[in-house]
Scaffold this active site. Structure first.
Site, PDB file in Angstrom:
ATOM      1  N   LYS A  14     -11.008  -4.770  -2.064  1.00 10.13           N
ATOM      2  CA  LYS A  14     -11.888  -3.598  -2.037  1.00 10.13           C
ATOM      3  C   LYS A  14     -11.247  -2.415  -2.736  1.00 10.13           C
ATOM      4  CE  LYS A  14     -13.758  -3.968   2.621  1.00 10.13           C
ATOM      5  NZ  LYS A  14     -13.364  -3.425   3.929  1.00 10.13           N
ATOM      6  N   LYS A  62      -5.270 -11.005  -4.914  1.00  9.59           N
ATOM      7  CA  LYS A  62      -6.484 -11.272  -4.142  1.00  9.59           C
ATOM      8  C   LYS A  62      -7.601 -10.314  -4.553  1.00  9.59           C
ATOM      9  CE  LYS A  62      -6.425  -8.432  -0.026  1.00  9.59           C
ATOM     10  NZ  LYS A  62      -7.415  -8.303   0.994  1.00  9.59           N
ATOM     11  N   LYS A  75       0.816  -1.220   0.000  1.00  8.82           N
ATOM     12  CA  LYS A  75       0.000   0.000   0.000  1.00  8.82           C
ATOM     13  C   LYS A  75       0.842   1.259   0.000  1.00  8.82           C
ATOM     14  CE  LYS A  75      -4.291  -2.009   1.569  1.00  8.82           C
ATOM     15  NZ  LYS A  75      -5.502  -1.957   2.368  1.00  8.82           N
TER      16      LYS A  75
HETATM   17  P1  ATP Z   1      -8.976  -5.038   0.689  1.00  9.60           P
HETATM   18  O1  ATP Z   1      -9.845  -6.033  -0.003  1.00  9.60           O
HETATM   19  O2  ATP Z   1      -9.079  -3.658   0.119  1.00  9.60           O
HETATM   20  O3  ATP Z   1      -7.572  -5.470   0.873  1.00  9.60           O
HETATM   21  P2  ATP Z   1      -9.246  -5.478   3.459  1.00  9.60           P
HETATM   22  O4  ATP Z   1      -8.632  -6.814   3.427  1.00  9.60           O
HETATM   23  O5  ATP Z   1      -8.493  -4.391   4.052  1.00  9.60           O
HETATM   24  O6  ATP Z   1      -9.671  -4.944   2.063  1.00  9.60           O
HETATM   25  P3  ATP Z   1     -11.250  -5.706   5.486  1.00  9.60           P
HETATM   26  O7  ATP Z   1     -12.645  -5.258   5.404  1.00  9.60           O
HETATM   27  O8  ATP Z   1     -10.435  -5.059   6.506  1.00  9.60           O
HETATM   28  O9  ATP Z   1     -10.693  -5.592   4.033  1.00  9.60           O
HETATM   29  O10 ATP Z   1     -11.162  -7.263   5.663  1.00  9.60           O
HETATM   30  C1  ATP Z   1     -12.105  -8.016   6.300  1.00  9.60           C
HETATM   31  C2  ATP Z   1     -11.679  -9.473   6.273  1.00  9.60           C
HETATM   32  O11 ATP Z   1     -11.755  -9.997   4.941  1.00  9.60           O
HETATM   33  C3  ATP Z   1     -10.245  -9.734   6.729  1.00  9.60           C
HETATM   34  O12 ATP Z   1     -10.270 -10.821   7.647  1.00  9.60           O
HETATM   35  C4  ATP Z   1      -9.506 -10.141   5.478  1.00  9.60           C
HETATM   36  O13 ATP Z   1      -8.477 -11.055   5.748  1.00  9.60           O
HETATM   37  C5  ATP Z   1     -10.617 -10.787   4.670  1.00  9.60           C
HETATM   38  N1  ATP Z   1     -10.340 -10.733   3.227  1.00  9.60           N
HETATM   39  C6  ATP Z   1     -10.082  -9.623   2.496  1.00  9.60           C
HETATM   40  N2  ATP Z   1      -9.901  -9.928   1.197  1.00  9.60           N
HETATM   41  C7  ATP Z   1     -10.048 -11.283   1.100  1.00  9.60           C
HETATM   42  C8  ATP Z   1      -9.989 -12.217   0.004  1.00  9.60           C
HETATM   43  N3  ATP Z   1      -9.745 -11.812  -1.226  1.00  9.60           N
HETATM   44  N4  ATP Z   1     -10.201 -13.527   0.261  1.00  9.60           N
HETATM   45  C9  ATP Z   1     -10.466 -13.941   1.519  1.00  9.60           C
HETATM   46  N5  ATP Z   1     -10.540 -13.119   2.594  1.00  9.60           N
HETATM   47  C10 ATP Z   1     -10.334 -11.806   2.396  1.00  9.60           C
END
Ligand code: ATP
Ligand code: LTN
Length: 326
Positions: free
Chosen positions: A197, A194, A112
């Protein structure tokens, strides 16, 4: 006594099925057997610039998502991070025993921050310290997260062990809970990355609020690898990802999925996958509109009161062990 779990998601942008299958689905399943706290981590969100009105809206919307997914406020404590000031206080204390090198090694920071030290906020670097504070405040046993958070959790354990060694047994050492399937759902457009968001291209993700047409279109556009068989195969990451999504939304075993698609090609698989995801999301999408702001705000207020009571005990212990009297 039940063991405790803690987890959280950021109120930034829309949740996608990666968040649902990697995290939220397990949170719902675990709340029966554990004493659970689920947090909306708004202080983590501000590590990147946010529009204040949008952040306010996203915070309530994420609470609605938690409730519609099946988190139950009579069994789990659901709350907003900033409503419990102990999170930020403990984060400061822990930052004093965390090493700069440890934080600089975190892959999420490297991704990031993109190495741009003149422009990147310090919060993006110290983000995992706040996450450690979230977890340690509640004497957490288990933290259900996706694969991308594993490194942050290892750091949390290191920080807790260091504090315990220097000041005496204070924190319980938490274990990660990372699902076998679904821990890292990949982008539909690039199976090496992955589903995220923060991806600018919305076609790489299926959002929980996507309608049936959009879901079908996105799956039709999803990249595929060479070969035609619909099987789990590490060397074919695109089909591996799509079939994993199918498996998780239908609750079938891996073997059942493979047998089901034997002799069929993408032409049949993709629409069937889309249909399965649409059906999976339908009950959620129907429920999510039914929680009005006042109802949600009341649930969060009650959650924060319960969370504060637990957090205050831990923080008091931390301060008194360090010679800080209040
Ligand atoms: P971003 O998708 O932008 O990286 P983030 O991971 O920061 O977002 P959060 O809302 O903080 O999003 O994450 C919530 C949960 O979703 C966390 O436990 C994270 O590990 C899980 N997670 C995020 N992306 C994935 C994915 N592609 N597959 C499985 N789990 C995920
Ligand atoms: N860093 C996590 C969100 C998060 C979290 C936590 C998860 C903040 N605090 C405590 C589990 C436990 C993320 O970006 N997905």
């Amino acid at each position: 006594m039940k063991k405790r779990i803690f987890s959280g998601a950021q109120p930034t942008g829309k949740l996608h099925i990666g968040n649902y299958l990697g995290a939220l689905k397990n949170w719902v399943a675990l709340q029966d057997d554990y004493d659970a706290l689920y947090c909306i981590v708004n202080l983590h969100s501000i590590t990147l610039p946010q529009n204040p009105d949008e952040l306010r809206r996203n915070t309530l919307d994420l609470a609605r998502v938690y409730l519609a997914a099946g988190l139950d406020p009579s069994r789990s404590i659901i709350f907003v991070q900033s409503d419990v000031p102990q999170h930020a206080e403990l984060a400061w204390v822990l930052s004093c025993i965390t090493r700069l090198g440890e934080l600089e090694r975190m892959t999420q920071f490297k991704d990031k921050g993109k190495g741009n030290t003149e422009r990147v906020g310090v919060g993006l670097l110290t983000y995992p310290v706040l996450m450690a504070a979230d977890i340690l405040l509640y004497q957490t046993d288990l933290v259900p997260v996706g694969q991308d958070q594993k490194q942050h959790l290892e750091l949390c354990r290191d920080i807790a062990e260091r504090f315990n060694r220097d000041f005496g047994e204070t924190f319980r050492i938490p274990d990660p809970y990372i699902p076998k399937a679904g821990a890292s759902i990949k982008s539909l457009l690039d199976p090496e990355r992955k589903m995220s968001k923060s991806d600018e291209n919305a076609n790489g993700s299926i959002f929980l609020t996507d309608d049936a047409d959009t879901i079908l279109k996105k799956f039709k556009r999803a990249v595929t690898d060479s070969g035609t068989a619909i099987t789990f195969d590490e060397s074919r990451p695109a089909i591996n990802n799509l079939l994993t999504i199918y498996q998780l939304v239908t609750d079938k075993t891996a073997e059942e999925c493979v047998v089901h698609f034997e002799g069929k090609g993408y032409g049949q698989f993709k629409p069937e996958l889309a249909e399965a995801v649409i059906e999976f999301l339908r009950p959620f999408q129907e429920k999510v509109q039914h929680f009005d702001d006042e109802h949600v705000t009341n649930i969060l207020k009650e959650g924060a009161e319960k969370a504060r009571a637990i957090a205050a005990v831990t923080l008091q212990d931390v301060y008194s062990r360090m010679g800080i009297t209040r």
